[in-house]
Design a protein around this motif. Structure first.
Motif, PDB file in Angstrom:
ATOM      1  N   LEU A 116      19.153  85.189  11.562  1.00  0.00           N
ATOM      2  CA  LEU A 116      18.739  83.985  12.281  1.00  0.00           C
ATOM      3  C   LEU A 116      17.927  84.340  13.522  1.00  0.00           C
ATOM      4  CD1 LEU A 116      21.945  81.777  12.037  1.00  0.00           C
ATOM      5  CD2 LEU A 116      19.736  81.319  10.990  1.00  0.00           C
ATOM      6  N   ARG A 117      18.374  85.354  14.252  1.00  0.00           N
ATOM      7  CA  ARG A 117      17.679  85.789  15.468  1.00  0.00           C
ATOM      8  C   ARG A 117      16.230  86.124  15.177  1.00  0.00           C
ATOM      9  NH1 ARG A 117      19.639  90.885  16.113  1.00  0.00           N
ATOM     10  NH2 ARG A 117      21.444  90.320  17.363  1.00  0.00           N
ATOM     11  N   SER A 118      15.990  86.799  14.068  1.00  0.00           N
ATOM     12  CA  SER A 118      14.639  87.247  13.747  1.00  0.00           C
ATOM     13  C   SER A 118      13.684  86.083  13.481  1.00  0.00           C
ATOM     14  CB  SER A 118      14.652  88.190  12.545  1.00  0.00           C
ATOM     15  OG  SER A 118      14.993  87.478  11.373  1.00  0.00           O
ATOM     16  N   LEU A 119      14.216  84.910  13.166  1.00  0.00           N
ATOM     17  CA  LEU A 119      13.393  83.734  12.908  1.00  0.00           C
ATOM     18  C   LEU A 119      12.855  83.113  14.194  1.00  0.00           C
ATOM     19  CD1 LEU A 119      15.705  82.070  10.259  1.00  0.00           C
ATOM     20  CD2 LEU A 119      13.668  83.442   9.828  1.00  0.00           C
ATOM     21  N   GLY A 120      13.590  83.318  15.299  1.00  0.00           N
ATOM     22  CA  GLY A 120      13.150  82.787  16.581  1.00  0.00           C
ATOM     23  C   GLY A 120      13.499  81.332  16.808  1.00  0.00           C
ATOM     24  N   ARG A 121      14.097  80.666  15.827  1.00  0.00           N
ATOM     25  CA  ARG A 121      14.509  79.271  16.002  1.00  0.00           C
ATOM     26  C   ARG A 121      15.739  78.981  15.149  1.00  0.00           C
ATOM     27  NH1 ARG A 121      10.653  77.190  17.099  1.00  0.00           N
ATOM     28  NH2 ARG A 121      11.093  75.014  17.090  1.00  0.00           N
ATOM     29  N   PHE A 122      16.453  77.937  15.533  1.00  0.00           N
ATOM     30  CA  PHE A 122      17.660  77.547  14.808  1.00  0.00           C
ATOM     31  C   PHE A 122      17.911  76.065  15.036  1.00  0.00           C
ATOM     32  CE2 PHE A 122      19.027  78.806  19.044  1.00  0.00           C
ATOM     33  CZ  PHE A 122      19.901  77.798  19.412  1.00  0.00           C
ATOM     34  N   THR A 123      18.778  75.497  14.207  1.00  0.00           N
ATOM     35  CA  THR A 123      19.278  74.150  14.433  1.00  0.00           C
ATOM     36  C   THR A 123      20.775  74.235  14.650  1.00  0.00           C
ATOM     37  OG1 THR A 123      17.561  73.050  13.157  1.00  0.00           O
ATOM     38  CG2 THR A 123      19.610  71.843  13.430  1.00  0.00           C
ATOM     39  N   ALA A 124      21.241  73.584  15.706  1.00  0.00           N
ATOM     40  CA  ALA A 124      22.670  73.438  15.949  1.00  0.00           C
ATOM     41  C   ALA A 124      23.085  72.114  15.318  1.00  0.00           C
ATOM     42  CB  ALA A 124      22.962  73.451  17.441  1.00  0.00           C
ATOM     43  N   ASN A 125      23.938  72.173  14.313  1.00  0.00           N
ATOM     44  CA  ASN A 125      24.447  70.999  13.608  1.00  0.00           C
ATOM     45  C   ASN A 125      25.878  70.766  14.081  1.00  0.00           C
ATOM     46  OD1 ASN A 125      22.429  70.573  11.052  1.00  0.00           O
ATOM     47  ND2 ASN A 125      22.637  72.746  11.536  1.00  0.00           N
ATOM     48  N   ILE A 126      26.099  69.757  14.909  1.00  0.00           N
ATOM     49  CA  ILE A 126      27.446  69.473  15.407  1.00  0.00           C
ATOM     50  C   ILE A 126      28.194  68.768  14.281  1.00  0.00           C
ATOM     51  CG2 ILE A 126      28.828  68.292  17.149  1.00  0.00           C
ATOM     52  CD1 ILE A 126      26.423  68.634  19.065  1.00  0.00           C
ATOM     53  N   LEU A 127      29.183  69.453  13.715  1.00  0.00           N
ATOM     54  CA  LEU A 127      29.865  68.951  12.530  1.00  0.00           C
ATOM     55  C   LEU A 127      30.767  67.761  12.842  1.00  0.00           C
ATOM     56  CD1 LEU A 127      30.780  72.256  10.649  1.00  0.00           C
ATOM     57  CD2 LEU A 127      28.710  70.845  10.461  1.00  0.00           C
ATOM     58  N   SER A 128      30.853  66.841  11.874  1.00  0.00           N
ATOM     59  CA  SER A 128      31.689  65.649  12.016  1.00  0.00           C
ATOM     60  C   SER A 128      33.059  65.901  11.399  1.00  0.00           C
ATOM     61  CB  SER A 128      31.014  64.455  11.346  1.00  0.00           C
ATOM     62  OG  SER A 128      31.111  64.564   9.935  1.00  0.00           O
ATOM     63  N   THR A 129      33.967  64.974  11.653  1.00  0.00           N
ATOM     64  CA  THR A 129      35.331  65.088  11.126  1.00  0.00           C
ATOM     65  C   THR A 129      35.370  65.069   9.603  1.00  0.00           C
ATOM     66  OG1 THR A 129      35.613  62.698  11.366  1.00  0.00           O
ATOM     67  CG2 THR A 129      36.437  64.091  13.160  1.00  0.00           C
ATOM     68  N   GLU A 130      34.301  64.616   8.974  1.00  0.00           N
ATOM     69  CA  GLU A 130      34.223  64.586   7.508  1.00  0.00           C
ATOM     70  C   GLU A 130      33.733  65.913   6.922  1.00  0.00           C
ATOM     71  OE1 GLU A 130      35.235  61.785   5.863  1.00  0.00           O
ATOM     72  OE2 GLU A 130      35.777  61.092   7.868  1.00  0.00           O
ATOM     73  N   GLN A 131      33.427  66.885   7.784  1.00  0.00           N
ATOM     74  CA  GLN A 131      32.739  68.090   7.312  1.00  0.00           C
ATOM     75  C   GLN A 131      33.551  69.380   7.376  1.00  0.00           C
ATOM     76  OE1 GLN A 131      29.129  67.349   9.698  1.00  0.00           O
ATOM     77  NE2 GLN A 131      28.096  67.297   7.708  1.00  0.00           N
ATOM     78  N   LEU A 132      34.851  69.265   7.240  1.00  0.00           N
ATOM     79  CA  LEU A 132      35.669  70.476   7.185  1.00  0.00           C
ATOM     80  C   LEU A 132      35.247  71.385   6.025  1.00  0.00           C
ATOM     81  CD1 LEU A 132      37.880  72.165   8.399  1.00  0.00           C
ATOM     82  CD2 LEU A 132      39.557  70.795   7.133  1.00  0.00           C
TER      83      LEU A 132
END
Length: 178
Positions: A72-88
């Motif tokens: 991921l670091r080598s890509l230089g970008r990322f998305t932070a996906n804040i997970l919901s209670t439905e996403q265990l």
């Protein structure tokens, strides 16, 4: 200017350290990106948080032993996906080792070319700005490029268990005096 301080190693019991900090609830966030050949990848962190409003910056930490973060670091970008209670199930899939963690995860590719997991509380697209070695972890700082949110409740982790936030009832209004 950077200040690097290497503290003396105190006599701290690792089990007690984990127990104490395990009692502090954290959010559950999936950090996602794409490989050069277009394959989604991701990992789960409990350390994601806002760092600065002006400019908008976020931070999270990753164990140095992670096999996903170097990619991921080598890509230089990322998305932070804040997970919901439905996403265990999403959390469990991305927390495991191995290939094809996205096999049963619904996602769309965001405008910055990174996976936005469907059903999250929020997605935050970022550019990797810096990485600091901090003990047995890397501390990453990301610059926020764009973000979106939903009304979904955030998944929380505390004491080795997952849960959600329970709002306390508002206290009754005391009668006005005087």
């Amino acid at each position: 200017m950077s200040i690097i301080v290497t503290p003396e190693t105190p006599d701290i019991d690792p089990a007690e350290y984990r127990k104490i900090f395990g009692s502090l609830p954290t959010g559950v966030t999936a950090i996602t990106g794409m490989t050069a050949d277009g394959k989604p990848m991701g990992l789960v962190v409990g350390t994601f948080m806002s760092l600065s409003l002006d400019p908008p910056l976020v931070t999270f930490c990753v164990d140095k032993g992670s096999s996903t973060w170097p990619q991921l670091r080598s890509l230089g970008r990322f998305t932070a996906n804040i997970l919901s209670t439905e996403q265990l199930p999403v959390c469990r899939a991305l927390a495991r080792k191995g290939e094809d963690k996205f096999a049963d995860i619904d996602y769309e590719i965001g405008e910055h070319g990174t996976p936005h997991i469907t059903g999250t509380t929020a997605t935050i697209d970022c550019e990797v700005l810096s990485e600091v070695v901090a003990g047995d972890h890397y501390m990453i700082v990301g610059g926020v490029d764009s973000m979106s949110s939903s009304d979904a409740e955030a998944l929380l982790f505390r004491g080795g268990k997952f849960g959600d936030f329970n709002l306390w009832p508002a206290p009754a209004n005391p009668e006005k005096k005087g």
